[in-house]
Motif scaffolding. Structure first.
Motif, PDB file in Angstrom:
ATOM      1  N   ASN A 165       0.827  -1.212   0.000  1.00 34.81           N
ATOM      2  CA  ASN A 165       0.000   0.000   0.000  1.00 34.81           C
ATOM      3  C   ASN A 165       0.857   1.256   0.000  1.00 34.81           C
ATOM      4  OD1 ASN A 165      -2.664  -1.313   0.264  1.00 34.81           O
ATOM      5  ND2 ASN A 165      -1.871  -1.983   2.252  1.00 34.81           N
TER       6      ASN A 165
ATOM      7  N   ALA B 129      -3.737   1.367   7.993  1.00 34.71           N
ATOM      8  CA  ALA B 129      -4.959   0.640   8.348  1.00 34.71           C
ATOM      9  C   ALA B 129      -5.905   1.538   9.142  1.00 34.71           C
ATOM     10  CB  ALA B 129      -4.612  -0.604   9.150  1.00 34.71           C
TER      11      ALA B 129
ATOM     12  N   THR C 131      -9.221   2.005   7.156  1.00 28.65           N
ATOM     13  CA  THR C 131     -10.292   1.198   7.765  1.00 28.65           C
ATOM     14  C   THR C 131     -10.302   1.435   9.270  1.00 28.65           C
ATOM     15  OG1 THR C 131      -8.753  -0.681   7.845  1.00 28.65           O
ATOM     16  CG2 THR C 131     -10.289  -0.601   5.981  1.00 28.65           C
TER      17      THR C 131
ATOM     18  N   GLN D  64     -12.340  -1.078  11.359  1.00 31.85           N
ATOM     19  CA  GLN D  64     -12.060  -2.523  11.301  1.00 31.85           C
ATOM     20  C   GLN D  64     -11.533  -2.984  12.652  1.00 31.85           C
ATOM     21  OE1 GLN D  64     -12.792  -5.472  10.470  1.00 31.85           O
ATOM     22  NE2 GLN D  64     -12.216  -5.302   8.285  1.00 31.85           N
TER      23      GLN D  64
ATOM     24  N   THR E 297     -10.546  -1.403  17.628  1.00 30.52           N
ATOM     25  CA  THR E 297     -10.507  -0.969  16.234  1.00 30.52           C
ATOM     26  C   THR E 297      -9.086  -0.593  15.833  1.00 30.52           C
ATOM     27  OG1 THR E 297     -10.898   1.359  16.728  1.00 30.52           O
ATOM     28  CG2 THR E 297     -12.850  -0.047  16.447  1.00 30.52           C
ATOM     29  N   HIS E 298      -8.860  -0.535  14.528  1.00 30.49           N
ATOM     30  CA  HIS E 298      -7.558  -0.085  14.037  1.00 30.49           C
ATOM     31  C   HIS E 298      -7.249   1.318  14.546  1.00 30.49           C
ATOM     32  CE1 HIS E 298      -7.608  -3.007  10.340  1.00 30.49           C
ATOM     33  NE2 HIS E 298      -7.424  -3.622  11.480  1.00 30.49           N
TER      34      HIS E 298
ATOM     35  N   CYS F 205     -10.199  -8.008   0.817  1.00 32.71           N
ATOM     36  CA  CYS F 205     -10.843  -7.293   1.926  1.00 32.71           C
ATOM     37  C   CYS F 205     -12.007  -8.073   2.508  1.00 32.71           C
ATOM     38  CB  CYS F 205     -11.301  -5.914   1.460  1.00 32.71           C
ATOM     39  SG  CYS F 205     -12.510  -5.963   0.123  1.00 32.71           S
TER      40      CYS F 205
ATOM     41  N   LEU G 211      -3.312  -7.111   9.132  1.00 30.99           N
ATOM     42  CA  LEU G 211      -3.381  -5.667   9.336  1.00 30.99           C
ATOM     43  C   LEU G 211      -3.046  -4.938   8.034  1.00 30.99           C
ATOM     44  CD1 LEU G 211      -3.873  -3.558  11.610  1.00 30.99           C
ATOM     45  CD2 LEU G 211      -1.380  -3.471  11.884  1.00 30.99           C
TER      46      LEU G 211
ATOM     47  N   ARG H  15      -5.863  -5.151   5.967  1.00 28.26           N
ATOM     48  CA  ARG H  15      -6.960  -4.392   6.572  1.00 28.26           C
ATOM     49  C   ARG H  15      -8.220  -5.231   6.735  1.00 28.26           C
ATOM     50  NH1 ARG H  15      -5.297   0.768   2.718  1.00 28.26           N
ATOM     51  NH2 ARG H  15      -3.294   1.123   3.767  1.00 28.26           N
TER      52      ARG H  15
END
Length: 625
Positions: free
Chosen positions: A4, A16, A20, A23, A38-39, A190, A214, A217
C-alpha cells in the motif's frame, strides 16, 4: 515490493487506521468473552505508549524486550515501541527465554503488561521495567522519530532447535516485502477474516496472523494460545461465529483438534466459509494430515483448504506457498533412492517415505538446491535449500560468523534439506538431523514416522538421532519414544520396544538400532515446540542413558533428562507435564504454547518481592540444559 505504498513498518498500522478505522481485532478470552479494538483505537493507544517511551529518554534504534502474553497488552506495546523509533524484541514470557536474551542485548528495558509483570521477579534488580499502564498515561508525541527502510524493524529470535538462539535482524523493507508476498500468494482480499491462536512471540503468529491481516486491513479474531490448548474447539467455534475464511496452525494443533474435539462438536460446526488453513512452523506428519482431513469432513471444510507452507525467521516468514484451490496429498518416495539423494516416486508402503509438497516460491523469491560445495543441483536431487528474495533478513545480531555462514552472495542457506520437483519445493528435514548409515542418508522425520507407526505405541513424541561410535566408527541409530503419561515407566513392554526396533531396522537396513522409552517431560524442545534432537544425541553420547549402552539395546528410563529439581520439587530444567506443542501449564499436563504457572515458574509468577538474580536463575532453570 510494497503493498500500500508503505516504506516503514509503522505505515502498516497508520495506513490501516486511516483506510479502515472501524475494522476490528477481536480478543477472545478463555471464558468466551470478546474484547474488540478498532484499528483507530490501536493506533491511538500505540501513540500514547510511544509518548511514554520517548519521555523515558530511550535512544532511537535501541532495543526493548516485549514478552508476549495477552494479545491486548502486547499489541499496543509492540506498536508503541515501533512508533517511538525503537526496536522491539518479542519473546516468550518465560524467564529461561527472556534472561539470556536480555543479557545478550546488554540489559535493555523490558516492557510489560499486567500479565507479564510477574516476570520481573525473576530478573535481576537492575532491570528497567516499562509498564503499559504508566506508558499509556502520556500524550501522543507531536512528532515521531524517522526510520529508514533499511533500519531494523524488530529482532526475531529463532527458537534454537539446533543451537543457541540467534537474533534475526529484520529490516522494515524485508518485513513489508514479505507481507506483500504472503497477501499475493494467499490471494487475500478485503472480504477475508482470520481466526488464530498462534503466539506473537513466534514469527507465524506475529507476522502471519497479525501483520499480514493488518496490512490487508481485514478482521482479526484472536484467541490466546492457552485457550486453544485447553479447549481447541473454541478456535473452530470462533471461526464459525465470525465467518472466518483464513486459519493457521502447526502440525501439533491439527493433531490436537483431531484428538480432543469430539465428533458431536464437529458435527455442529459449519466451516464451509474457511477457504484456507495455512499449516507450518514445524514438520508436517502425513498421517496427522490425513487424520485431520477425515475428522473435519462433517464441518463442511473444503478438501483444498488445508495448505502446507514453508518459511523461516531468516526469511521474515514465508518462502513457499501451494497455489490456492489445490488439494494437497503427501508424496510417496522410494526410501532407498532418497537415502542416496534422489527423489523417486513410488506407491505408499513400508519402503516408501511420505513427505509434503510445500508449493512454489512466493512472488519475487527464488529457491535453489545446492550440494555441499554450494553448487546448484538438478531437479529431484536432495541438497541444501537456499533462498534469495527481498524478504531475507540482513543477518544475525552481533553474530558475524553465523551471519557469514548463513548469508552469502545474496543467498540464505536455510539449514534445511530438500529438493525441487518441477519448481515445487519438498523439505526432507534439517541438515543437522540427518542419520547416516552405511553411506546412505536417512531423515529423522521419516524414521520417526516409521517408529510411530508401530502397533500399540501411543501418540507421544518420538525422536530419532544418529551417533557415530567413537570406538569402532560404526553408526548407532537411537530411537526415543514416550512412555504413556498416566503409566508407570516400567509398564512399557519389552515386546513393544522390540517391535519399534525391528521396524526401524527394516527401514534403514542396519542392525545397531537402540530404543529407549522416556517420560514425555524428558523430550527437550524449543520455545516454539520443536524437538531438540541434538540435545538427546549429546545426552546419549555422554552416557546418560546406560540402558542402551550396548549394541541393539533397549530399555526404559525413569529420568536421565538432565533437569534439576527446584526447591518445590518441580523440574527446573523442563517445561513440565505432558507436552504436545507450544504451550504453558497451569499445574496439570501441558498441551499448548506459552509459560507455566506451576512448578518452577512459581518461583517468579507467585512471588511477592524481587529475588536475587542467582536464586531466580536457579529456581527457574534459566540456563540451557
Amino acid at each position: 515490493m510494497r503493498g500500500n505504498g508503505e516504506t516503514v513498518l509503522l505505515d502498516v498500522l497508520t495506513g490501516a487506521a486511516e483506510a479502515t478505522p472501524g475494522q476490528v481485532i477481536v480478543h477472545v478470552g478463555g471464558d468466551g468473552d470478546e474484547r474488540t479494538v478498532t484499528h483507530h483505537a490501536l493506533l491511538a493507544d500505540a501513540l500514547r505508549v510511544a509518548g511514554g517511551l520517548l519521555d523515558a529518554g530511550l535512544a532511537p534504534g535501541s532495543h526493548v524486550v516485549v514478552p508476549a502474553e495477552r494479545s491486548e497488552e502486547f499489541l499496543p506495546l509492540f506498536w508503541g515501541v515501533v512508533a517511538a523509533g525503537l526496536v522491539p524484541v518479542p519473546l516468550a514470557p518465560d524467564v529461561r527465554r527472556v534472561l539470556p536474551v536480555w543479557e545478550f542485548l546488554g540489559r535493555p528495558p523490558v516492557a510489560v503488561g499486567e500479565s507479564t509483570v510477574p516476570l520481573l521477579d525473576a530478573l535481576p534488580d537492575s532491570v528497567r521495567p516499562l509498564a503499559l499502564d504508566a506508558l499509556r498515561e502520556h500524550p501522543a508525541p507531536p512528532r515521531l522519530p524517522e526510520r529508514a527502510p533499511g533500519d531494523v524493524a524488530f529482532l526475531q529470535f529463532s527458537s534454537g532447535s539446533t543451537g543457541t538462539p540467534k537474533g534475526v535482524e529484520l529490516t522494515h523493507a524485508a518485513v513489508l516485502a514479505n507481507l506483500t508476498q504472503i497477501r499475493t500468494a494467499a490471494g487475500i482480499t478485503c472480504e477475508d477474516v482470520i481466526a488464530t491462536w498462534m503466539p506473537y512471540f513466534h514469527d507465524m503468529g506475529l507476522i502471519g496472523t497479525h501483520l499480514v491481516p493488518l496490512a490487508a486491513r481485514i478482521k482479526q479474531v484472536r484467541l490466546e494460545p492457552l485457550t486453544f490448548a485447553k479447549r481447541p474447539a473454541r478456535w473452530l467455534e470462533a471461526a464459525e461465529r465470525h465467518r472466518a475464511t483464513l486459519l493457521s496452525a502447526a502440525n501439533f494443533a491439527l493433531a490436537l483438534v483431531e484428538r480432543r474435539v469430539p465428533e458431536d462438536v464437529l458435527a455442529r460446526l459449519d466451516l464451509s466459509r474457511v477457504r484456507m488453513i495455512l499449516v507450518g512452523a514445524e514438520p508436517i506428519s502425513p498421517a496427522v494430515w490425513r487424520s485431520f482431513a477425515r475428522r473435519m469432513g462433517p464441518t463442511g471444510l473444503a478438501p483444498d483448504a488445508p495448505q502446507p507452507v514453508y518459511g523461516l525467521a531468516e526469511a521474515t516468514l514465508a518462502v513457499t506457498f501451494p497455489p490456492p484451490g489445490e488439494v494437497t496429498e503427501p508424496l510417496a518416495l522410494d526410501r532407498a533412492a532418497l537415502g542416496l539423494g534422489h527423489a523417486v516416486d513410488t506407491v505408499p508402503g513400508p519402503d516408501a517415505v511420505e513427505l509434503m509438497d510445500v508449493g512454489r516460491p512466493v512472488p519475487g523469491c527464488v529457491v535453489r538446491i545446492t550440494d555441499h560445495a554450494g553448487e546448484p543441483v538438478g531437479d529431484r536431487r536432495v541438497g541444501h535449500i537456499e533462498v534469495r528474495g527481498p524478504q531475507v533478513a540482513r543477518g544475525y545480531h552481533r553474530a558475524p560468523k553465523a551471519t557469514a555462514d548463513a548469508f552469502a552472495d545474496g543467498w540464505l542457506r536455510t539449514g534445511d534439506l530438500g529438493f525441487l520437483r518441477d519448481g515445487r519445493l519438498c523439505v526432507t528435514g534439517r541438515s543437522k538431523d540427518v542419520v547416516f548409515v552405511d553411506g546412505r542418508t536417512f531423515h529423522a522425520a521419516d524414521l520417526e514416522e516409521v517408529a510411530a507407526g508401530t502397533p500399540g505405541l501411543g501418540r507421544g513424541p518420538v525422536a530419532v538421532v544418529g551417533s557415530t561410535d567413537p570406538a569402532g566408527g560404526g553408526e548407532r541409530v537411537v530411537v526415543f519414544l514416550a512412555t504413556p503419561p498416566a503409566a508407570a515407566p516400567l509398564t512399557v513392554s519389552s515386546g513393544l520396544l522390540r517391535d519399534v526396533r525391528n521396524r526401524v531396522r527394516a527401514a534403514v537396513g542396519h542392525d545397531d538400532v537402540r530404543v529407549l522409552a522416556l517420560p514425555v517431560r524428558a523430550f527437550p524442545r524449543t520455545t516454539s515446540g520443536k524437538l531438540r534432537r541434538g540435545v538427546l544425541r549429546d545426552r546419549f553420547e555422554r552416557g546418560e542413558y546406560p540402558q542402551i549402552g550396548e549394541r541393539g539395546g533397549d530399555g526404559v528410563a525413569r529420568g536421565g533428562t538432565g533437569e534439576r529439581r527446584d526447591r518445590r520439587g518441580g523440574w527446573a530444567g523442563r517445561r513440565g507435564g505432558r507436552r504436545e506443542g507450544w504451550g504453558r501449564r497451569r499445574g496439570g499436563r501441558r498441551e499448548g504454547w506459552g509459560r507455566r504457572r506451576g512448578g518452577c515458574h512459581r518461583g517468579w509468577a507467585g512471588g511477592r518481592g524481587r529475588r536475587r538474580p542467582g536464586r531466580a536463575r536457579r529456581w527457574c532453570g534459566a540456563g540451557r540444559s
